[in-house]
Design a protein around this motif. Structure first.
Motif, PDB file in Angstrom:
ATOM      1  N   ARG A   1       0.810  -1.282   0.052  1.00  0.00           N
ATOM      2  CA  ARG A   1      -0.019   0.069   0.138  1.00  0.00           C
ATOM      3  C   ARG A   1       0.833   1.372  -0.054  1.00  0.00           C
ATOM      4  NH1 ARG A   1      -4.746   2.486   2.217  1.00  0.00           N
ATOM      5  NH2 ARG A   1      -5.063   4.357   1.339  1.00  0.00           N
ATOM      6  N   SER A   2       0.524   1.999  -0.866  1.00  0.00           N
ATOM      7  CA  SER A   2       1.333   3.643  -0.766  1.00  0.00           C
ATOM      8  C   SER A   2       0.178   4.589  -0.606  1.00  0.00           C
ATOM      9  CB  SER A   2       2.110   3.871  -2.042  1.00  0.00           C
ATOM     10  OG  SER A   2       1.201   3.735  -3.033  1.00  0.00           O
ATOM     11  N   TYR A   3       0.457   5.635  -0.359  1.00  0.00           N
ATOM     12  CA  TYR A   3      -0.361   6.944  -0.031  1.00  0.00           C
ATOM     13  C   TYR A   3      -0.072   8.163  -0.942  1.00  0.00           C
ATOM     14  CZ  TYR A   3      -0.722   4.029   4.176  1.00  0.00           C
ATOM     15  OH  TYR A   3      -0.870   2.647   5.021  1.00  0.00           O
ATOM     16  N   LEU A   4      -1.187   8.872  -0.949  1.00  0.00           N
ATOM     17  CA  LEU A   4      -1.014  10.134  -1.777  1.00  0.00           C
ATOM     18  C   LEU A   4      -0.621  11.159  -0.992  1.00  0.00           C
ATOM     19  CD1 LEU A   4      -2.114  10.589  -4.712  1.00  0.00           C
ATOM     20  CD2 LEU A   4      -4.114  11.501  -3.671  1.00  0.00           C
ATOM     21  N   THR A   5       0.645  11.042  -0.699  1.00  0.00           N
ATOM     22  CA  THR A   5       1.405  12.253   0.058  1.00  0.00           C
ATOM     23  C   THR A   5       1.844  13.426  -0.924  1.00  0.00           C
ATOM     24  OG1 THR A   5       3.622  11.193  -0.380  1.00  0.00           O
ATOM     25  CG2 THR A   5       2.297  10.387   1.662  1.00  0.00           C
ATOM     26  N   ASP A   6       2.422  14.468  -0.507  1.00  0.00           N
ATOM     27  CA  ASP A   6       2.623  15.507  -1.259  1.00  0.00           C
ATOM     28  C   ASP A   6       4.011  14.984  -2.136  1.00  0.00           C
ATOM     29  OD1 ASP A   6       0.922  17.269   0.197  1.00  0.00           O
ATOM     30  OD2 ASP A   6       2.722  18.090   1.285  1.00  0.00           O
ATOM     31  N   SER A   7       4.717  14.214  -1.559  1.00  0.00           N
ATOM     32  CA  SER A   7       5.731  13.419  -2.645  1.00  0.00           C
ATOM     33  C   SER A   7       5.266  12.826  -3.615  1.00  0.00           C
ATOM     34  CB  SER A   7       6.837  12.652  -1.843  1.00  0.00           C
ATOM     35  OG  SER A   7       7.365  13.575  -0.560  1.00  0.00           O
ATOM     36  N   ALA A   8       4.285  11.855  -3.465  1.00  0.00           N
ATOM     37  CA  ALA A   8       3.633  11.292  -4.579  1.00  0.00           C
ATOM     38  C   ALA A   8       2.799  12.283  -5.406  1.00  0.00           C
ATOM     39  CB  ALA A   8       2.478  10.313  -3.757  1.00  0.00           C
ATOM     40  N   LEU A   9       2.735  13.413  -5.168  1.00  0.00           N
ATOM     41  CA  LEU A   9       1.879  14.267  -6.316  1.00  0.00           C
ATOM     42  C   LEU A   9       2.867  14.920  -6.750  1.00  0.00           C
ATOM     43  CD1 LEU A   9      -1.167  15.511  -4.216  1.00  0.00           C
ATOM     44  CD2 LEU A   9      -1.136  14.130  -6.278  1.00  0.00           C
ATOM     45  N   GLY A  10       4.205  14.709  -6.532  1.00  0.00           N
ATOM     46  CA  GLY A  10       5.538  15.642  -6.859  1.00  0.00           C
ATOM     47  C   GLY A  10       5.732  17.272  -6.299  1.00  0.00           C
ATOM     48  N   LEU A  11       5.026  17.173  -4.968  1.00  0.00           N
ATOM     49  CA  LEU A  11       5.195  18.638  -4.180  1.00  0.00           C
ATOM     50  C   LEU A  11       6.215  18.564  -3.117  1.00  0.00           C
ATOM     51  CD1 LEU A  11       1.155  19.402  -4.241  1.00  0.00           C
ATOM     52  CD2 LEU A  11       3.099  20.098  -6.001  1.00  0.00           C
ATOM     53  N   GLY A  12       6.901  17.488  -3.141  1.00  0.00           N
ATOM     54  CA  GLY A  12       8.066  17.443  -2.209  1.00  0.00           C
ATOM     55  C   GLY A  12       9.377  18.250  -2.350  1.00  0.00           C
ATOM     56  N   ASP A  13      10.374  17.993  -1.781  1.00  0.00           N
ATOM     57  CA  ASP A  13      11.671  19.143  -1.993  1.00  0.00           C
ATOM     58  C   ASP A  13      12.374  18.183  -3.226  1.00  0.00           C
ATOM     59  OD1 ASP A  13      11.639  20.729  -0.010  1.00  0.00           O
ATOM     60  OD2 ASP A  13      13.206  19.741   1.140  1.00  0.00           O
ATOM     61  N   ALA A  14      12.313  17.101  -3.604  1.00  0.00           N
ATOM     62  CA  ALA A  14      12.887  16.641  -4.739  1.00  0.00           C
ATOM     63  C   ALA A  14      12.325  16.830  -6.142  1.00  0.00           C
ATOM     64  CB  ALA A  14      13.365  15.154  -4.601  1.00  0.00           C
ATOM     65  N   ALA A  15      12.877  16.926  -7.245  1.00  0.00           N
ATOM     66  CA  ALA A  15      12.293  16.765  -8.348  1.00  0.00           C
ATOM     67  C   ALA A  15      11.396  15.862  -8.687  1.00  0.00           C
ATOM     68  CB  ALA A  15      13.313  17.003  -9.650  1.00  0.00           C
ATOM     69  N   PRO A  16      10.100  16.278  -9.451  1.00  0.00           N
ATOM     70  CA  PRO A  16       9.166  15.207  -9.574  1.00  0.00           C
ATOM     71  C   PRO A  16       9.402  14.143 -10.647  1.00  0.00           C
ATOM     72  CG  PRO A  16       8.418  17.248 -10.634  1.00  0.00           C
ATOM     73  CD  PRO A  16       9.632  17.544  -9.847  1.00  0.00           C
ATOM     74  N   ARG A  17      10.368  13.146 -10.442  1.00  0.00           N
ATOM     75  CA  ARG A  17      10.746  12.076 -11.280  1.00  0.00           C
ATOM     76  C   ARG A  17       9.910  11.022 -11.377  1.00  0.00           C
ATOM     77  NH1 ARG A  17      15.737  13.813  -8.639  1.00  0.00           N
ATOM     78  NH2 ARG A  17      16.989  14.961  -9.830  1.00  0.00           N
ATOM     79  N   ALA A  18       9.137  10.810 -10.338  1.00  0.00           N
ATOM     80  CA  ALA A  18       8.115   9.685 -10.160  1.00  0.00           C
ATOM     81  C   ALA A  18       6.785  10.214 -10.363  1.00  0.00           C
ATOM     82  CB  ALA A  18       8.442   8.881  -9.090  1.00  0.00           C
ATOM     83  N   VAL A  19       6.197  10.886 -11.190  1.00  0.00           N
ATOM     84  CA  VAL A  19       5.011  11.429 -11.171  1.00  0.00           C
ATOM     85  C   VAL A  19       4.476  11.265 -12.617  1.00  0.00           C
ATOM     86  CG1 VAL A  19       3.740  13.695 -10.997  1.00  0.00           C
ATOM     87  CG2 VAL A  19       5.403  13.125  -9.374  1.00  0.00           C
ATOM     88  N   PRO A  20       3.304  10.830 -13.045  1.00  0.00           N
ATOM     89  CA  PRO A  20       2.210  10.407 -11.833  1.00  0.00           C
ATOM     90  C   PRO A  20       2.518   9.059 -11.461  1.00  0.00           C
ATOM     91  CG  PRO A  20       1.596  10.431 -14.175  1.00  0.00           C
ATOM     92  CD  PRO A  20       2.936  10.708 -14.409  1.00  0.00           C
ATOM     93  N   GLN A  21       3.639   8.200 -11.479  1.00  0.00           N
ATOM     94  CA  GLN A  21       3.591   7.007 -11.279  1.00  0.00           C
ATOM     95  C   GLN A  21       3.154   6.727  -9.681  1.00  0.00           C
ATOM     96  OE1 GLN A  21       7.793   5.262 -11.471  1.00  0.00           O
ATOM     97  NE2 GLN A  21       7.523   4.697  -9.517  1.00  0.00           N
ATOM     98  N   ASP A  22       3.864   7.591  -8.930  1.00  0.00           N
ATOM     99  CA  ASP A  22       3.434   7.259  -7.442  1.00  0.00           C
ATOM    100  C   ASP A  22       2.135   7.387  -7.179  1.00  0.00           C
ATOM    101  OD1 ASP A  22       6.113   6.481  -7.180  1.00  0.00           O
ATOM    102  OD2 ASP A  22       6.740   8.225  -5.997  1.00  0.00           O
TER     103      ASP A  22
END
Length: 601
Positions: free
Chosen positions: A42-63
């Protein structure tokens, strides 16, 4: 039913068989956890999953896709299904491309499918854990077909003498369907930003000059999740570490210069993510087999057929040449200097640092040429009175391609196998209910768990836990460290390793600290910090601590940014269903025009 009616389905069945032969060991119970590949229950719709974290959105929209689907279906099953579907679609698409571009028979179609599925690029990306990139790879032949239809329909519409109203109405409906199919292909490829770039290059090249504005607009819509996340988070606006250019440059294999390795669809930067057969002079033999087959068919592919398909085939070969030559130049001394200049001055240019990824663009052209080569050899044999027909010629070429890369079979030499997570991960996830982001120990993004095998793997915590996990983005590559974009994560890591007090963590919005006990890595003076925290859960594998007084420090614009990012993901999801809807509508229209009932018999 006659065998001829089943013949169009043979390439599809064959491609599925190849896909299952490759990923077979992974289909048992468990999860994919290999280098960059992390699947979780199970994974969750966190900010990182939406690409809104510190890191560049390299796994969006995959996550985000996995977060939504894993709420109702086990996330490990979702990843396995996508991976099998990607390899299947790559082979089947190459076969259909050979049939449409060359009017190739079944034998050459199977050769094209083998080239698309059974090659070093697929093996290396599987070993590196880039399963989602293979969806973009698989979408390439289908994107070519959709763009070719759009180019052909636009030329027909512009031709004089096409003013008959009913015919124009039918043509307009078909054109809308063609654009919808292209939208679906671009959305499938857009599961990752790199996949979106791959499919966008192909679509813009094939669709024709007059269709470039609409194609570009459609590509932007299909890329909305990561484009929006980049704009909102600002992570992609920062310059990338120039050390990444040399670290991720393409690599020469034994007996082959860098150019030869790339021409053989190999040459990934990570020498550990390479099949054993590519670490010896066997790589030279495998590359020779592929290039000879492609070279034999290139002349026929360039010359035969009607002008429209001939133009597309030439475009595919030009793209293939660029996809091989440019990464080879990028690995030279002056190429590295140019790359370093670009990533330090152009925001987002770091997306291009792993240049070997873009060798995928050679696959459609190689597949068409291989099919043409099979047909050319068979026709030459018949013209000289030989008894070897197209089926036997195709069988010979398929065997040569498979036998020169034998370790792709059954999980790329057994490396692709499922793992089982300790139950502690579920207990930890259930206990993280209060505000605050999660900091993780030991420091670093990569782990070596007892259950994960010998290769280092990405920390599964960001996909396991319901709160954002701070990660620095720093990558150890070839004995050097490539810096990431995670400024907050670097600060948190420094605080933990230096033994800072709990108030320092709380002041930076860190509400939780997770200690992963069974993996090596730096811990520094973190015991001093952990002694000031509230223990929440502990077992032999994991320990979870609550930071006293931690609060959520997100700005007032956070909710608006999340809603905007979710809207971009919804747009992408709608485009994802455009292709099957258009194909179904077209099929129903064709059956109605032919006088057949539209319901199943």
């Amino acid at each position: 039913m006659s065998s001829g009616r089943w013949r169009p389905f043979v390439p599809a069945a064959y491609s599925l068989a190849l896909a299952l032969l490759i990923v077979g060991p992974l289909l048992g119970s468990g999860y994919l956890l290999l280098r960059d590949a992390v699947s979780t229950p199970r994974s969750y719709l966190t900010d990182s999953a939406l690409g809104l974290g510190d890191a560049a959105p390299r796994a969006v929209p995959q996550d985000a896709l996995l977060a939504v689907l894993s709420a109702v279906v086990d996330g490990g099953l979702v990843v396995k299904a996508i991976l099998v579907a990607a390899l299947w679609a790559a082979g089947w698409g190459a076969a259909v491309l050979a049939r449409r571009m060359l009017r190739a028979s079944t034998g050459p179609q199977l050769v094209a499918a083998t080239v698309a599925v059974w090659n070093p690029y697929v093996a290396e990306r599987l070993l590196q854990g880039h399963w989602s990139l293979l969806t973009g790879y698989a979408a390439l032949p289908w994107t070519v077909l959709a763009a070719q239809r759009i180019r052909a329909s636009s030329r027909n519409t512009a031709a004089p003498g096409n003013a008959v109203a009913p015919r124009n109405t039918l043509r307009a409906r078909n054109t809308v369907a063609d654009w919808a199919i292209l939208a679906g292909c671009l959305a499938v490829a857009g599961l990752t930003p790199t996949g979106a770039l791959l499919a966008g290059c192909v679509a813009l090249t094939v669709a024709g000059r007059r269709n470039i504005p609409w194609t570009l607009a459609l590509w932007c819509a299909a890329s909305a999740p990561w484009l929006t996340a980049t704009a909102l988070s600002g992570a992609g606006a920062e310059p990338s570490d120039p050390a990444g250019i040399a670290a991720f440059a393409a690599r020469a294999e034994p007996g082959l210069a860098t150019l030869g390795s790339l021409a053989g669809l190999g040459g990934i930067w990570n020498s550990d993510a390479v099949p054993a057969s590519r670490t010896t002079l066997f790589a030279l033999a495998a590359t020779a087999v592929l290039l000879v087959l492609v070279a034999v068919g290139a002349r026929n592919a360039l010359a035969a057929g009607d002008p429209a398909t001939r133009h597309t085939r030439r475009a595919l070969l030009a793209v293939a040449a660029a996809a091989i030559v440019l990464p080879a130049l990028g690995a030279t001394g002056w190429g590295v200097h140019i790359g370093e200049y670009l990533v330090t001055r152009i925001p987002g240019a770091g997306l291009l640092r792993d240049t070997q990824k873009y060798v995928a663009l050679a696959m459609p052209g190689f597949a068409v040429c291989a099919a043409a080569g099979c047909r050319t050899v068979a026709e030459a044999g018949r013209s000289r009175g030989g008894s070897v027909g197209t089926p036997l010629t195709a069988t010979f070429f398929i065997a040569a391609l498979i036998l020169t890369l034998p370790d792709l079979m059954w999980g790329v030499g057994g490396a692709l196998r499922p793992v089982h997570y300790p139950s502690g991960w579920q207990h930890v996830a259930a206990r993280i209910t209060a505000p605050g982001d999660v900091a993780v120990l030991p420091a670093g993004m990569f782990r070596k768990f007892p259950y994960s095998g010998r290769a280092p793997v990405l920390d599964p915590a960001p996909r396991m836990l319901p709160r954002d996990v701070l990660q620095t983005g720093e990558l150890p590559v070839r004995g050097r460290t490539v810096s990431g974009e995670g400024a907050r994560a670097r600060t948190a890591e420094h605080l933990l390793l230096s033994g800072a007090g709990a108030p320092d963590l709380a002041a930076r919005g860190i509400g939780w600290v997770l200690v992963e006990r069974t993996t090596p890595g730096p811990l520094g003076d973190s015991k001093t910090t952990l002694a000031q925290l509230d223990p929440v859960y502990s077992d032999d594998d994991l320990a979870l601590y609550r930071v006293p007084g931690a609060t959520d420090l997100r700005p007032d614009s956070h909710t608006r940014h999340r809603h905007t990012a979710i809207a971009a993901h919804i747009l992408w999801a709608l485009l994802l269903f455009a292709a099957p809807a258009a194909l179904l509508t077209r099929r129903l229209r064709q059956r109605t025009a032919a006088g057949e009932p539209t319901t199943a018999r």
